[in-house]
Write an enzyme that holds these catalytic residues in place. Structure first.
Site, mmCIF file in Angstrom:
data_model
loop_
_atom_site.group_PDB
_atom_site.id
_atom_site.type_symbol
_atom_site.label_atom_id
_atom_site.label_comp_id
_atom_site.label_asym_id
_atom_site.label_seq_id
_atom_site.Cartn_x
_atom_site.Cartn_y
_atom_site.Cartn_z
ATOM 1 N N ASN A 266 0.862 -1.185 0.000
ATOM 2 C CA ASN A 266 0.000 0.000 0.000
ATOM 3 C C ASN A 266 0.899 1.236 0.000
ATOM 4 O O ASN A 266 1.493 1.568 1.024
ATOM 5 C CB ASN A 266 -0.891 -0.043 1.256
ATOM 6 N N LYS B 38 0.077 4.265 -0.210
ATOM 7 C CA LYS B 38 -0.577 5.434 0.398
ATOM 8 C C LYS B 38 -0.387 6.665 -0.490
ATOM 9 O O LYS B 38 -0.336 6.544 -1.707
ATOM 10 C CB LYS B 38 -0.057 5.670 1.823
ATOM 11 N N HIS C 218 -9.377 0.566 5.094
ATOM 12 C CA HIS C 218 -8.076 0.824 5.729
ATOM 13 C C HIS C 218 -8.289 1.754 6.930
ATOM 14 O O HIS C 218 -9.136 2.647 6.898
ATOM 15 C CB HIS C 218 -7.116 1.456 4.721
ATOM 16 N N GLU D 280 -6.758 4.212 8.017
ATOM 17 C CA GLU D 280 -6.649 5.666 7.769
ATOM 18 C C GLU D 280 -7.958 6.201 7.176
ATOM 19 O O GLU D 280 -8.358 7.328 7.456
ATOM 20 C CB GLU D 280 -5.446 5.942 6.856
ATOM 21 N N GLU E 158 -5.235 -5.480 10.549
ATOM 22 C CA GLU E 158 -4.272 -4.400 10.751
ATOM 23 C C GLU E 158 -4.596 -3.657 12.050
ATOM 24 O O GLU E 158 -5.439 -2.747 12.050
ATOM 25 C CB GLU E 158 -4.324 -3.419 9.584
ATOM 26 N N GLY F 239 2.277 2.023 10.699
ATOM 27 C CA GLY F 239 3.178 3.157 10.541
ATOM 28 C C GLY F 239 3.852 3.587 11.833
ATOM 29 O O GLY F 239 4.435 4.662 11.914
ATOM 30 N N SER G 294 3.498 -2.367 10.327
ATOM 31 C CA SER G 294 4.948 -2.312 10.528
ATOM 32 C C SER G 294 5.638 -3.635 10.189
ATOM 33 O O SER G 294 6.555 -4.065 10.902
ATOM 34 C CB SER G 294 5.276 -1.866 11.962
#
Ligand code: PEP
Length: 266
Positions: A18, A20, A103, A105, A176, A182, A219
């Site tokens: 991904n 991003k 996701h 985010e 996730e 991140g 991560s």
């Protein structure tokens, strides 16, 4: 492909990158070339890259004939209409292989609701796009002992939009944990395995056809990939930051390849 629900783990992992909101179009094309070179020896892993929308059309020809699949990082659920700034599954169908929905985010920075994720999921499937459905808890939810409740709620909201079970290969789940994305704070292999196994059970309780592959994301690096892939139920990884570095991404894919070989000979 064999379903873990019948006692044997999936033999074909997936590793998806991904990207991003990173890279210009030119940088993205160069990165796609580098990824294809880094994973050229891969035989047993489904590899995918998820560039920004603006890059998809330019990256597509780079992937031609390499086996690396192309995915969009999001999608809207309507086919067309007055929805400024949105991209519909009909616009991606036929040349883009997959979408990513839910996701963290999107959920946490952009306020995307569980039912909206469900609509995106269904719309993707309806247009023949494979879907990666991301689910996961925040650190507060984990600390409160609510991890399973949260992933169940996120999954059930998607199931509520479905008329029947999707084909097992038409979708992939990515577990996730929000606290691991991140942050450099990876879930331990045991923590990841625990939730991934729970997710598979939850899906099997709903769909007798069994569970799709369940990836871990958060991560993932060349240093921790092999130990995650050694876990029985973890069928690969959704990789963020490291997917921007082709060689390191290639090392993660190679770890999945090794894990797939080990599963085959188990
Ligand atoms: C992600 O964005 O899906 C992700 C897992 O990011 P990272 O690998 O950077 O934690």
């Amino acid at each position: 492909m064999t379903d873990a629900s019948q006692g044997v783990a999936f033999s074909r992992p997936m590793v998806a990158g991904n990207w991003k909101m990173h890279t210009t179009v030119d940088e993205g094309v160069a990165l796609a070339r580098a990824v294809c070179a880094a994973v050229a020896a891969t035989r047993r892993v489904d590899v995918a890259v998820l560039p920004p929308f603006t890059h998809l059309w330019a990256v597509r020809p780079v992937l031609e004939g390499t086996g690396v699949r192309l995915g969009a990082q999001d999608v809207f659920w309507k086919g067309s209409g007055a929805f400024t700034g949105e991209i519909s599954p009909a616009m991606l169908a036929g040349w883009c292989d997959m979408t990513l929905v839910g996701h963290s985010e999107r959920r946490h920075l952009f306020g995307e609701r569980d039912d909206e994720v469900g609509k995106k999921f269904v719309a993707s499937l309806a247009h023949g796009l494979q879907v990666i459905l991301a689910v996961g808890e925040t650190s507060e939810e984990r600390d409160d002992g609510r991890t399973f409740d949260v992933v169940d709620r996120q999954l059930d909201a998607v199931f509520a939009e479905l008329d029947g079970p999707p084909a097992v290969d038409a979708w992939v789940i990515a577990y996730e944990p929000v606290w691991a994305i991140g942050t450099g704070r990876t879930a331990t292999p045991e923590q990841a395995q625990d939730v991934v196994a729970h997710i598979k059970q939850h899906v099997r309780a709903r769909f007798l056809d069994g569970s799709p592959r369940v990836l871990y994301g958060g991560s993932v690096t060349p240093a921790n990939a092999a130990s995650l892939f050694a876990e029985r139920d973890i069928d690969g990884a959704l990789v963020g930051g490291v997917s921007l570095r082709a060689e390191e991404f290639g090392v993660i894919v190679a770890a999945a390849e090794t894990a797939a070989s080990a599963r085959d000979t188990d």
